[in-house]
Design an enzyme around this catalytic site. Structure first.
Site, PDB file in Angstrom:
ATOM      1  N   ARG A   1      43.017  41.360  27.520  1.00 40.56           N
ATOM      2  CA  ARG A   1      42.267  42.587  27.912  1.00 40.56           C
ATOM      3  C   ARG A   1      43.252  43.524  28.269  1.00 40.56           C
ATOM      4  NH1 ARG A   1      38.412  40.081  32.573  1.00 40.56           N
ATOM      5  NH2 ARG A   1      39.005  42.119  33.532  1.00 40.56           N
TER       6      ARG A   1
ATOM      7  N   ARG B   1      46.948  36.010  31.409  1.00 40.88           N
ATOM      8  CA  ARG B   1      45.493  35.529  31.013  1.00 40.88           C
ATOM      9  C   ARG B   1      45.455  35.884  29.514  1.00 40.88           C
ATOM     10  NH1 ARG B   1      40.242  37.098  34.263  1.00 40.88           N
ATOM     11  NH2 ARG B   1      41.110  39.319  34.178  1.00 40.88           N
TER      12      ARG B   1
ATOM     13  N   ARG C   1      29.420  43.397  43.682  1.00 41.92           N
ATOM     14  CA  ARG C   1      30.853  43.589  44.084  1.00 41.92           C
ATOM     15  C   ARG C   1      30.818  44.782  45.134  1.00 41.92           C
ATOM     16  NH1 ARG C   1      33.570  41.860  38.947  1.00 41.92           N
ATOM     17  NH2 ARG C   1      35.786  42.561  38.928  1.00 41.92           N
TER      18      ARG C   1
ATOM     19  N   ARG D   1      42.742  47.399  40.686  1.00 41.70           N
ATOM     20  CA  ARG D   1      41.575  46.446  40.933  1.00 41.70           C
ATOM     21  C   ARG D   1      41.562  45.717  42.043  1.00 41.70           C
ATOM     22  NH1 ARG D   1      42.389  43.402  35.095  1.00 41.70           N
ATOM     23  NH2 ARG D   1      40.911  42.070  35.800  1.00 41.70           N
TER      24      ARG D   1
ATOM     25  N   LYS E   1      37.253  32.701  38.862  1.00 36.12           N
ATOM     26  CA  LYS E   1      35.927  32.585  38.734  1.00 36.12           C
ATOM     27  C   LYS E   1      35.237  32.187  37.214  1.00 36.12           C
ATOM     28  CE  LYS E   1      35.338  37.190  40.026  1.00 36.12           C
ATOM     29  NZ  LYS E   1      36.820  37.243  40.238  1.00 36.12           N
TER      30      LYS E   1
HETATM   31  P1  ADP Z   1      38.306  35.510  37.251  1.00 35.04           P
HETATM   32  O1  ADP Z   1      37.144  35.470  36.487  1.00 35.04           O
HETATM   33  O2  ADP Z   1      38.242  35.369  38.622  1.00 35.04           O
HETATM   34  O3  ADP Z   1      38.834  37.001  36.837  1.00 35.04           O
HETATM   35  P2  ADP Z   1      39.739  33.716  35.379  1.00 35.04           P
HETATM   36  O4  ADP Z   1      38.963  32.638  35.481  1.00 35.04           O
HETATM   37  O5  ADP Z   1      39.835  34.456  34.347  1.00 35.04           O
HETATM   38  O6  ADP Z   1      39.687  34.644  36.707  1.00 35.04           O
HETATM   39  O7  ADP Z   1      41.148  33.271  35.769  1.00 35.04           O
HETATM   40  C1  ADP Z   1      42.370  34.222  35.739  1.00 35.04           C
HETATM   41  C2  ADP Z   1      43.533  33.725  34.991  1.00 35.04           C
HETATM   42  O8  ADP Z   1      44.118  32.716  35.861  1.00 35.04           O
HETATM   43  C3  ADP Z   1      43.130  33.057  33.697  1.00 35.04           C
HETATM   44  O9  ADP Z   1      44.368  32.910  32.675  1.00 35.04           O
HETATM   45  C4  ADP Z   1      43.163  31.417  33.957  1.00 35.04           C
HETATM   46  O10 ADP Z   1      43.446  30.431  33.107  1.00 35.04           O
HETATM   47  C5  ADP Z   1      44.046  31.239  35.110  1.00 35.04           C
HETATM   48  N1  ADP Z   1      43.540  30.358  36.170  1.00 35.04           N
HETATM   49  C6  ADP Z   1      42.385  30.199  36.791  1.00 35.04           C
HETATM   50  N2  ADP Z   1      42.352  29.195  37.684  1.00 35.04           N
HETATM   51  C7  ADP Z   1      43.509  29.101  37.975  1.00 35.04           C
HETATM   52  C8  ADP Z   1      44.025  27.853  38.874  1.00 35.04           C
HETATM   53  N3  ADP Z   1      43.277  27.152  39.729  1.00 35.04           N
HETATM   54  N4  ADP Z   1      45.442  27.810  38.896  1.00 35.04           N
HETATM   55  C9  ADP Z   1      46.046  28.503  38.007  1.00 35.04           C
HETATM   56  N5  ADP Z   1      45.888  29.453  37.061  1.00 35.04           N
HETATM   57  C10 ADP Z   1      44.459  29.628  37.175  1.00 35.04           C
HETATM   58  P1  ADP Z   2      37.713  40.319  36.818  1.00 35.32           P
HETATM   59  O1  ADP Z   2      38.487  39.595  35.527  1.00 35.32           O
HETATM   60  O2  ADP Z   2      38.759  41.307  37.249  1.00 35.32           O
HETATM   61  O3  ADP Z   2      37.248  39.699  38.034  1.00 35.32           O
HETATM   62  P2  ADP Z   2      35.602  41.399  35.372  1.00 35.32           P
HETATM   63  O4  ADP Z   2      35.688  41.029  34.021  1.00 35.32           O
HETATM   64  O5  ADP Z   2      34.662  40.894  36.474  1.00 35.32           O
HETATM   65  O6  ADP Z   2      37.015  41.385  35.948  1.00 35.32           O
HETATM   66  O7  ADP Z   2      35.480  43.160  35.501  1.00 35.32           O
HETATM   67  C1  ADP Z   2      36.271  43.858  34.791  1.00 35.32           C
HETATM   68  C2  ADP Z   2      36.043  45.303  35.154  1.00 35.32           C
HETATM   69  O8  ADP Z   2      34.511  45.617  35.095  1.00 35.32           O
HETATM   70  C3  ADP Z   2      36.103  45.852  36.660  1.00 35.32           C
HETATM   71  O9  ADP Z   2      37.436  46.143  37.045  1.00 35.32           O
HETATM   72  C4  ADP Z   2      35.236  46.856  36.870  1.00 35.32           C
HETATM   73  O10 ADP Z   2      35.735  48.123  36.423  1.00 35.32           O
HETATM   74  C5  ADP Z   2      33.798  46.494  36.202  1.00 35.32           C
HETATM   75  N1  ADP Z   2      32.940  45.530  36.740  1.00 35.32           N
HETATM   76  C6  ADP Z   2      32.536  44.440  36.389  1.00 35.32           C
HETATM   77  N2  ADP Z   2      31.653  43.999  37.579  1.00 35.32           N
HETATM   78  C7  ADP Z   2      31.390  44.849  38.170  1.00 35.32           C
HETATM   79  C8  ADP Z   2      30.414  45.223  39.234  1.00 35.32           C
HETATM   80  N3  ADP Z   2      29.685  44.309  39.600  1.00 35.32           N
HETATM   81  N4  ADP Z   2      30.515  46.198  39.614  1.00 35.32           N
HETATM   82  C9  ADP Z   2      31.258  47.323  39.392  1.00 35.32           C
HETATM   83  N5  ADP Z   2      32.289  47.198  38.471  1.00 35.32           N
HETATM   84  C10 ADP Z   2      32.139  46.064  37.841  1.00 35.32           C
END
Ligand code: ADP
Ligand code: ADP
Ligand code: ZN
Length: 211
Positions: free
Chosen positions: A158, A124, A90, A169, A15
């Site tokens: 993180r 990541r 969420r 998660r 995302k």
């Molecule tokens: P989210 O915001 O949904 O938690 P991130 O964008 O932070 O996900 O991506 C999670 C990890 O996966 C990061 O280390 C990113 O570089 C990697 N990543 C994102 N998209 C892809 C993809 N299409 N293929 C492989 N790795 C990816």
């Molecule tokens: P991810 O990379 O796993 O998508 P985020 O950075 O979006 O993670 O979220 C990290 C943590 O912050 C989650 O595991 C949760 O504890 C909290 N969090 C983030 N957004 C929300 C939400 N909309 N509702 C509840 N908890 C949230």
């Protein structure tokens, strides 16, 4: 307020990685509740103290805390043209609350299988200066330890990006977040994207939603 877009998907789906390009295409600012919560934890605010416990265990932060944050955020002047929500809503109560305060025109749901989620999250790391997201294997820096975007050598990982917390998660996602899929589908807003491909291929599928 103009309509907003929701980026939906499990942790590690990509995302944050895809958000930058959607911001460029639409001009809607990205709002990541995860980033907002991490900032509150770093500042040590009351809200940060509540959030910290839940984030460390991999559970969700209570709905009223999140809804309060969003209500404040949409008061900012840059929210007028709509926002790109990343990681929010969420839960169904969060989506119901959002429905009352801001119109949503599109939900982009990125699907990735659980094993890839673990692989992605555990590799990541992020540029501490500009927030660019990297991966040890899938998205390394072009020059080792130098951010492609801003040249900084200061990177962070993180605390909750460990295999153990990722499993928690993922459970939270399957139990509390995935029901939103049919909720938004019933409203005709859901667009499914197969996230099990390379970053550029996924970006292309998303770009096709805007043509
Ligand atoms: P989210 O915001 O949904 O938690 P991130 O964008 O932070 O996900 O991506 C999670 C990890 O996966 C990061 O280390 C990113 O570089 C990697 N990543 C994102 N998209 C892809 C993809 N299409 N293929 C492989 N790795 C990816
Ligand atoms: P991810 O990379 O796993 O998508 P985020 O950075 O979006 O993670 O979220 C990290 C943590 O912050 C989650 O595991 C949760 O504890 C909290 N969090 C983030 N957004 C929300 C939400 N909309 N509702 C509840 N908890 C949230
Ligand atoms: Zn950088």
């Amino acid at each position: 307020m103009d309509s907003s877009i929701v980026l939906f998907g499990p942790p590690g789906a990509g995302k944050g990685t895809q958000a930058g390009r959607i911001v460029e295409t639409t001009g809607k600012p990205q709002v990541s509740t995860g980033d907002m919560l991490r900032a509150a934890v770093a500042e040590g605010t009351e809200l940060g103290k509540i959030a910290k416990v839940h984030m460390e265990s991999g559970g969700l932060v209570p709905d009223e805390v999140i809804i309060g944050l969003i209500k404040e955020r949409i008061k900012d002047s840059d929210a007028e043209g709509g926002l790109l929500f990343d990681g929010f809503p969420r839960t169904i109560p969060q989506a119901e609350a959002l429905e009352k305060i801001a119109p949503v025109s599109m939900v982009i749901a990125i699907y990735v299988n659980d094993e890839s989620v673990v692989e992605r999250i555990c590799g990541r790391f992020t540029c501490a200066a500009c927030g660019e997201v990297y991966h040890d294997v899938f998205r390394p820096c072009l020059v080792e330890s130098v951010c492609d975007s801003c040249g900084s050598s200061d990177f962070t990982r993180r605390a909750d990006d460990s295999e153990e917390t990722v499993r928690a998660r993922l459970s939270a996602y399957h139990e509390q977040t995935s029901p939103l899929e049919s909720w938004y589908d019933a409203k005709g807003l859901l667009h499914r994207i197969d996230g099990n491909h390379g970053i550029d291929d996924v970006a292309l599928s998303i770009a096709n939603l805007f043509v």
